[in-house]
Scaffold this motif. Structure first.
Motif: not given
Length: 231
Positions: A178-195
């Motif tokens: 859903k996050a990738v769909e919302f932002t219109g990007c590919k997985y390979q263009e995303c970075v997940s930040v968390g603890d």
């Protein structure tokens, strides 16, 4: 495996960087424990729900805590050390995700524990000039919005994928889809930040994203500098 080049770049920072893509278009932020550092409120979010569970179940708060902790420990042992979210834990005791959503919206009061973070607001404002920013959280959207408002970044981070968006709790691919769909990007263009590695990082890496594991918001302040260095 942590990228040794990135590790050498920022030795002073405790964060760990994994598979950072050459082209980053979207940064997916966890909220709790990531966009603020407040151990008391992190604890309270969980314990408020556990106390409520004790009340409706007719057991003591200690019995409820012990029951939840024992289940999570057993689940972790049976799943090679992985961790299970509180929402998914409650489903094992007959508490549906819908009920968890209701509890969190009613029981969580971040405004009693958190305050505005000007450094975070400045960091996110700078990042937003270059990347799509979106939050993915195991809290429902309403509760997440209250947290973002308390730390003063709700106007910078209006887009939230919450527990009530997909009726799924991290780690679940549906929320990342859903996050990738919302932002219109590919997985390979995303970075997940968390603890939390098992909850926030492991699945994104499996799907081809980059990952940044932080120990608190103080490390988030440095993201713009780090991403600039890596270009």
């Amino acid at each position: 495996m942590q990228d040794s080049k990135h590790n050498r770049t920022r030795k002073a920072i405790a964060m760990k960087l994994y598979n950072i893509p050459e082209i980053i278009k979207t940064i997916i932020f966890d909220i709790d424990g990531t966009l603020y550092t407040n151990a008391l409120y992190v604890f309270e979010q969980v314990d408020a729900q556990v106390r409520h569970y004790a009340h409706i179940s007719g057991i003591t708060e200690k019995e409820a805590r012990d029951k939840i902790n024992a289940y999570r420990k057993k689940w972790s042992i049976e799943h090679n050390g992985k961790k299970i979210s509180l929402g998914n834990t409650f489903t094992a005791f007959g508490i549906t995700i819908e009920e968890s959503i209701k509890w969190r919206n009613e029981l969580l009061h971040p405004e009693h524990y958190l305050k505005k973070d000007e450094s975070l607001a400045e960091t996110l404002s700078e990042l937003k000039k270059h990347y799509n920013l979106i939050c993915v959280t195991n809290n429902p959207v309403q509760a997440a919005q209250k947290t973002l408002k308390a730390i003063g970044v709700d106007d910078i981070l209006p887009d939230i994928i919450g527990l009530d968006t997909c009726m799924k709790s991290k780690p679940a691919q549906e929320v990342l889809d859903k996050a990738v769909e919302f932002t219109g990007c590919k997985y390979q263009e995303c970075v997940s930040v968390g603890d939390r590695y098992d909850i926030d990082i492991a699945l994104p890496l499996h799907l081809g994203m980059g990952g940044v594991l932080v120990t608190g918001v103080e490390e988030v302040y440095d993201l713009q500098h780090i991403f600039t260095e890596l270009k």
